[in-house]
Design a protein around this motif. Sequence first.
Motif, short mmCIF file in Angstrom:
data_model
loop_
_atom_site.label_atom_id
_atom_site.label_comp_id
_atom_site.label_asym_id
_atom_site.label_seq_id
_atom_site.Cartn_x
_atom_site.Cartn_y
_atom_site.Cartn_z
N ALA A 1 0.93 -1.05 -0.17
CA ALA A 1 0.11 0.06 0.13
C ALA A 1 0.88 1.24 -0.10
O ALA A 1 0.50 2.27 -0.84
CB ALA A 1 -0.91 0.00 1.19
N ARG A 2 1.99 1.36 0.85
CA ARG A 2 2.80 2.36 0.63
C ARG A 2 3.64 2.52 -0.42
O ARG A 2 4.01 3.83 -0.90
CB ARG A 2 3.69 2.13 1.97
N ALA A 3 3.81 1.49 -1.33
CA ALA A 3 4.58 1.58 -2.44
C ALA A 3 3.95 2.23 -3.38
O ALA A 3 4.46 2.98 -4.37
CB ALA A 3 5.05 -0.03 -2.89
N VAL A 4 2.78 2.57 -3.27
CA VAL A 4 1.86 3.12 -4.48
C VAL A 4 1.94 4.57 -4.25
O VAL A 4 1.98 5.35 -5.49
CB VAL A 4 0.51 2.94 -4.17
N THR A 5 2.37 5.19 -3.27
CA THR A 5 2.65 6.56 -3.11
C THR A 5 3.81 7.09 -2.67
O THR A 5 4.18 8.22 -2.52
CB THR A 5 1.44 7.02 -1.91
N ALA A 6 4.89 6.23 -2.08
CA ALA A 6 5.90 6.48 -1.83
C ALA A 6 6.91 7.12 -2.68
O ALA A 6 6.80 6.98 -4.19
CB ALA A 6 6.87 5.29 -1.61
N SER A 7 7.70 8.13 -2.31
CA SER A 7 8.70 9.17 -3.37
C SER A 7 10.06 8.37 -3.51
O SER A 7 10.68 8.73 -4.22
CB SER A 7 8.78 10.48 -2.72
N LYS A 8 10.36 7.44 -2.66
CA LYS A 8 11.50 6.63 -2.68
C LYS A 8 11.07 5.29 -2.20
O LYS A 8 10.30 5.13 -1.21
CB LYS A 8 12.50 7.41 -2.32
N ALA A 9 11.86 4.27 -2.38
CA ALA A 9 11.61 2.96 -1.94
C ALA A 9 11.74 2.53 -0.49
O ALA A 9 10.96 2.05 0.12
CB ALA A 9 12.57 1.93 -2.93
N GLU A 10 12.64 3.42 0.21
CA GLU A 10 12.80 3.30 1.62
C GLU A 10 11.80 3.75 2.50
O GLU A 10 11.58 3.52 3.41
CB GLU A 10 14.09 4.06 1.82
N GLU A 11 10.89 4.46 2.01
CA GLU A 11 9.74 5.19 2.40
C GLU A 11 8.68 4.08 3.01
O GLU A 11 7.85 4.35 3.81
CB GLU A 11 9.25 6.34 1.73
N ILE A 12 8.67 2.97 2.09
CA ILE A 12 7.76 1.89 2.36
C ILE A 12 7.97 1.45 4.24
O ILE A 12 7.10 0.89 4.58
CB ILE A 12 7.65 0.62 1.56
N PHE A 13 9.18 1.45 4.60
CA PHE A 13 9.48 0.99 5.88
C PHE A 13 9.29 2.17 6.87
O PHE A 13 9.90 1.94 8.18
CB PHE A 13 11.03 0.63 5.77
N ALA A 14 8.73 3.08 6.60
CA ALA A 14 8.61 4.37 7.47
C ALA A 14 8.12 3.94 8.86
O ALA A 14 6.92 3.12 8.95
CB ALA A 14 7.57 5.38 6.84
N GLY A 15 8.80 4.42 9.97
CA GLY A 15 8.20 4.03 11.08
C GLY A 15 8.36 2.92 11.59
O GLY A 15 8.20 2.50 12.84
N GLU A 16 9.39 2.09 11.07
CA GLU A 16 9.71 0.48 11.47
C GLU A 16 11.22 0.74 11.71
O GLU A 16 11.73 1.42 11.57
CB GLU A 16 9.27 -0.11 10.32
#
Length: 302
Positions: free
Chosen positions: A287-302
């Motif tokens: 779900a995060r990959a759809v709107t992330a500006s860069k790949a690393e953002e899908i792990f945000a807050g983890e």
Amino acid sequence: MVKPPHEAMHRIFQHDPGLFSRVSRFLGVDLPRPVRATPLPTDLTETSLVERRVDTLLKFETAEQGDFLLAIEAQGSKDPDKPASWAYYTAYLWTKYRLPTALLVVCQDHATAKWAQRAVSSGPPQLPTLTVRPVVAGPHNMPVITDPDEARADLVLASLAAITHAAEPAVNAILKALSTALRDVPEDIADPIVEFTAQGLGKHPAKHLWRNLVAVDLSFYKSYLVEEIREEARAEARAEARAEGLTEARAEGVLLVLEQRGLEVSEEVRGRVTGCADPDVLRLWLARAVTASKAEEIFAGE
């Protein structure tokens, strides 16, 4: 509702009444070896009164001391009402058959075994009148049979060892020895051993090991029970395969979305995504990959 472990803990003595004479040495009981053992009706109900049934009742005949009765109760947990029931059983049987009556309680945990072997009297301390002191078989005194040759010498005792140690770490080694011992045993002898062991393990984790051992080591057996156990093992394998397939599909989906959006996917990100075994976490990353500006953002807050 009566549970499988409860049934296995006492029915195994019905299957092989001579088992008690082999078990008694582990209980510290010195009894003459019976020349005959006969199962008796378990119904202890009196006319117009409450129904009462002992789990298993056996009559033993000995050459040295004559006949005696053995009532066998499977006990899964502490029950403050049980001592009174046990007193009733033994007194009733003594009265009905006019034979010395003993009580064996089979347990699967140390706490219940310690509780069951207490002496309980029906009267006040000054007038005990009737005292119940069962002999108890459980993980504290049943043998740990880990040698296949020893298991082969007494398959029923080895099965009882597995049942009474079902919650103990030693059960895995007992089960492996038992399955090895059963490889060369005729099917009609092995089938009830497989059944008692499966029932006795109940919901303990060791049941999975036993099912795997039966499915692999005893693959040549074709009985209904063995096929049922084998099918359960296959169903579990299919469920694991489906879960693994779902995980792989979601991981591929996360990477595909990132790549299709033109985002750079580093080896670190790729390794973390493909190494994740939790489908729910992968769904979040997708779900995060759809709107992330860069790949690393899908792990945000983890």
